[in-house]
Design an enzyme around this catalytic site. Sequence first.
Site, short mmCIF file in Angstrom:
data_model
loop_
_atom_site.label_atom_id
_atom_site.label_comp_id
_atom_site.label_asym_id
_atom_site.label_seq_id
_atom_site.Cartn_x
_atom_site.Cartn_y
_atom_site.Cartn_z
N LYS A 11 0.82 -1.22 0.00
CA LYS A 11 0.00 0.00 0.00
C LYS A 11 0.86 1.27 0.00
CE LYS A 11 -4.02 -2.22 2.14
NZ LYS A 11 -5.12 -2.08 3.13
N TYR A 51 -12.38 -1.70 -4.34
CA TYR A 51 -12.93 -1.92 -3.00
C TYR A 51 -14.45 -1.81 -2.97
CZ TYR A 51 -8.38 -2.06 -0.61
OH TYR A 51 -7.14 -2.42 -0.15
N ASN A 114 -2.39 0.10 6.62
CA ASN A 114 -1.87 -1.14 7.21
C ASN A 114 -0.90 -1.89 6.29
OD1 ASN A 114 -3.76 -2.06 5.43
ND2 ASN A 114 -5.01 -3.15 6.93
N HIS A 117 -2.15 -5.46 1.35
CA HIS A 117 -3.43 -6.13 1.08
C HIS A 117 -3.16 -7.56 0.69
CE1 HIS A 117 -7.35 -6.99 -0.81
NE2 HIS A 117 -6.64 -7.58 -1.75
N GLU A 128 -9.16 -9.92 -8.32
CA GLU A 128 -8.19 -8.86 -8.07
C GLU A 128 -6.99 -8.96 -9.00
OE1 GLU A 128 -9.64 -8.55 -3.41
OE2 GLU A 128 -7.61 -9.28 -3.83
P1 IDP Z 1 -8.38 -6.83 5.04
O1 IDP Z 1 -7.52 -5.87 4.26
O2 IDP Z 1 -7.68 -7.36 6.24
O3 IDP Z 1 -8.99 -7.90 4.18
P2 IDP Z 1 -10.99 -5.53 4.98
O4 IDP Z 1 -12.04 -5.69 6.03
O5 IDP Z 1 -11.19 -6.23 3.68
O6 IDP Z 1 -9.60 -5.97 5.64
O7 IDP Z 1 -10.82 -3.98 4.74
C1 IDP Z 1 -10.09 -3.50 3.62
C2 IDP Z 1 -9.17 -2.38 4.08
O8 IDP Z 1 -9.98 -1.31 4.56
C3 IDP Z 1 -8.26 -2.74 5.27
O9 IDP Z 1 -7.07 -3.38 4.88
C4 IDP Z 1 -7.99 -1.37 5.86
O10 IDP Z 1 -7.01 -0.67 5.08
C5 IDP Z 1 -9.34 -0.68 5.66
N1 IDP Z 1 -10.19 -0.82 6.85
C6 IDP Z 1 -10.91 -1.91 7.23
N2 IDP Z 1 -11.59 -1.71 8.36
C7 IDP Z 1 -11.31 -0.44 8.73
C8 IDP Z 1 -11.72 0.36 9.85
O11 IDP Z 1 -12.49 -0.06 10.73
N3 IDP Z 1 -11.21 1.63 9.89
C9 IDP Z 1 -10.38 2.12 8.94
N4 IDP Z 1 -9.96 1.40 7.87
C10 IDP Z 1 -10.42 0.13 7.78
MG MG Z 2 -10.30 -7.74 2.58
#
Ligand code: IDP
Ligand code: MG
Length: 140
Positions: A11, A51, A114, A117, A128
């Site tokens: 990212k 997304y 974070n 992905h 994807e």
């Molecule tokens: P993942 O990346 O672990 O699969 P997902 O639930 O698919 O998690 O969410 C996609 C991305 O959205 C996450 O990697 C993160 O960057 C962001 N995200 C998910 N939940 C939150 C939240 O509660 N607050 C802020 N950003 C979030």
């Molecule tokens: Mg996800």
Amino acid sequence: MNGNYTFAIIKPNAVRTGKTGPILSIINEAAFEIVAMKMTRMSLEQAKDFYSIHKGKPFFDTLVEFMSSGPVFVMILKHKNAVEEFRKLIGATDPEKAEPGTIRKLFAVSVTMNAIHGSDSDENAVREADFFFSESERYF
Ligand code: IDP
Ligand code: MG
């Protein structure tokens, strides 16, 4: 791609702060083979499309703005049971909940930023990978 492939994105926060090399090193140590990779920058529209499953969630706008804020590295990775093994290697979405030694524990700066992905299912890995790579860009 039948269970042996997953799709990943390093990212923008991680690319911007020079973490691409260290992250690729961990991926390599864990014996994932890179079968496709490129640097690209998503437009806001592309990020919304990528997304789209999260459309309507409170973090959606922040997420797509962040994901289009700078270059990323997208890649297809090969490994036995790739989706599940890669999710283990990256750790929980929230870096505070991620296991020690996982990529997110090491390099995430927040839940949104974070670092990486990883696809959450074989179907999504295919979707994807197709989103970013044509057939001629893959070296299976
Ligand atoms: P993942 O990346 O672990 O699969 P997902 O639930 O698919 O998690 O969410 C996609 C991305 O959205 C996450 O990697 C993160 O960057 C962001 N995200 C998910 N939940 C939150 C939240 O509660 N607050 C802020 N950003 C979030
Ligand atoms: Mg996800």
